[in-house]
Enzyme design. Structure first.
Site, short mmCIF file in Angstrom:
data_model
loop_
_atom_site.label_atom_id
_atom_site.label_comp_id
_atom_site.label_asym_id
_atom_site.label_seq_id
_atom_site.Cartn_x
_atom_site.Cartn_y
_atom_site.Cartn_z
N ASN A 94 34.23 44.03 44.36
CA ASN A 94 34.39 42.59 44.52
C ASN A 94 33.12 41.86 44.11
OD1 ASN A 94 35.65 40.04 45.49
ND2 ASN A 94 37.05 41.42 46.56
N HIS A 121 32.55 43.95 40.89
CA HIS A 121 32.92 45.37 40.82
C HIS A 121 31.80 46.28 40.32
CE1 HIS A 121 36.78 44.36 42.24
NE2 HIS A 121 37.41 44.14 41.10
N HIS A 192 41.32 50.57 42.78
CA HIS A 192 41.89 49.38 42.15
C HIS A 192 43.24 49.67 41.47
CE1 HIS A 192 41.96 45.34 40.72
NE2 HIS A 192 40.66 45.13 40.84
N TYR A 194 47.04 49.18 40.49
CA TYR A 194 47.99 48.07 40.33
C TYR A 194 49.39 48.65 40.49
CZ TYR A 194 44.47 44.99 38.08
OH TYR A 194 43.39 44.20 37.79
N GLU A 334 43.54 46.24 47.63
CA GLU A 334 42.26 46.93 47.55
C GLU A 334 41.58 46.91 48.92
OE1 GLU A 334 40.11 45.00 44.12
OE2 GLU A 334 42.05 44.01 43.95
#
Length: 370
Positions: A94, A121, A192, A194, A334
């Protein structure tokens, strides 16, 4: 093994040869591991970035589909257009405002890889771009390790991180991330991945069919650049109250003009316990559901808002198996400590000192409702 016996199987192959290591400049082989259980679920991961590249799981009628986004080849993962698909993120996931913070009274300046304004990140070469070493191949999984040098991206101290991936017979993918440091430094890792439970190719239409439930009392309020202000705002009475399962498509419509969710939710641990149920996503047409359980105080819920907007003429990201990935085509959950914790003393601390051990446990449990 006898027919009908429950077993997880792990196989290894080569994902890519001659991959240039961003740390050592050596040419490495990127290995791929496939974890398969007896219930029809399989997970693939590669040593580049300790990245989950595929999660295949059956729907209510037994139809198996890949429910996580990724690329067919290394070039896809190396591309500027890769939005961290499936990667292990570090040293700090982040955002870090202005790429700076005070540590034991001393100003630390880390790299600013976003618009020269802040760090995202882990910087230009985060853990997601490292070639992780294989520490152990187990009967039901694999453990990878990355040693991040002192001073990398501006961070003090050498950090040795491990990421362990384990598949169970009841369709749980356990990810355990740990780290040790030889100097005091912030560490905040995440995965991370998706997800799209309608199948990784189903796009926004598939995503809008999902329901989402997040077990959180608040969110960390942010400014225009998604940098936390330091305030934790209650979800009660807002578009961020996802404590009761509701349709994601409708929730995204109601959020407009905001592009979608990209927020750190503060997880409710009650009663205090080592692990909390963080979120549950379901896709009613296929029957698939995903439950996320973790020991982390926060979870970034992200609905792929910044992926290409095809309606505005932007070209989609070419994904694996001929997929075209675009805005709102998947969601991320996350698990993490709060973003920019280094600059907010009221947030859970991300500071790791020598002799301490960072331990992050997250379980992705897949199932079907008939």
């Amino acid at each position: 093994a006898a027919a009908g016996s429950k077993m997880v199987n792990v196989t290894e192959d080569v994902f890519a040869n001659g991959a240039v290591n961003p740390f050592t400049k050596s040419k490495d082989t990127i290995k791929r591991f496939t974890l398969t259980n007896g219930a029809g679920m399989s997970v693939q991961l590669i040593t580049r970035g300790a990245t989950i590249t595929s999660i295949k799981t059956p729907d209510a009628s037994g139809q198996i589909d890949d429910v996580t986004l990724g690329f067919d080849d290394l070039a896809g993962y190396q591309s500027e257009r890769n939005p961290y698909f499936g990667a292990t993120i570090g040293r700090v996931c982040n955002r870090i405002a202005n790429g700076s913070f005070y540590l034991d009274g001393k100003l630390v300046q880390v790299s600013k890889n976003r618009d020269n304004k802040f760090q995202l990140h882990g910087g230009f070469v985060g853990f997601d771009k490292a070639h992780w070493e294989v520490v152990e191949v187990r009967v039901d999984g694999v453990t990878l390790s990355h040693t991040n040098p002192d001073g990398h991206e501006g961070y003090p101290g050498k950090v040795t991180a491990t990421a362990s991936f384990t598949l169970s017979e009841d369709n749980c993918l356990h990810v355990q991330m740990s780290a040790l440091a030889d100097k005091t430094t912030p560490v905040n890792l995440t995965n991370h991945s998706y997800f799209n439970l309608a199948g990784h190719k189903s796009g926004a239409n598939g995503l809008y069919e999902h329901t989402i439930e997040i077990n959180a009392y608040g969110i960390t309020e942010t400014d225009q650049s998604s940098i936390p202000t330091g305030r934790i705002t209650p979800v009660e009475g807002t578009g961020f109250d996802l404590r009761v399962s509701s349709n994601l498509g409708e929730r995204l419509k109601a959020l407009q003009p905001a592009r979608g969710y990209d927020d750190n939710f503060c997880v409710t641990f009650s009663p205090p316990q080592p692990l909390a149920k963080v979120a549950r996503a379901t896709h009613p047409p296929s029957g698939r559901w995903l439950e996320v359980v973790s020991n982390q105080p926060g979870v970034q819920f992200y609905t792929s808002n910044f992926m290409p907007d095809v309606e505005r003429g932007e070209s989609p990201i070419p994904g694996k198996d001929g997929a075209a990935y675009a805005k709102h085509c998947a969601f991320c959950l996350e698990t993490q400590k709060f973003p920019d914790s280094v600059n907010h003393s009221n947030f859970p601390s991300t500071i790791l000192r020598p002799g301490e051990s960072y331990q992050h446990e997250v379980i992705y449990k897949f199932g079907v409702s008939h």
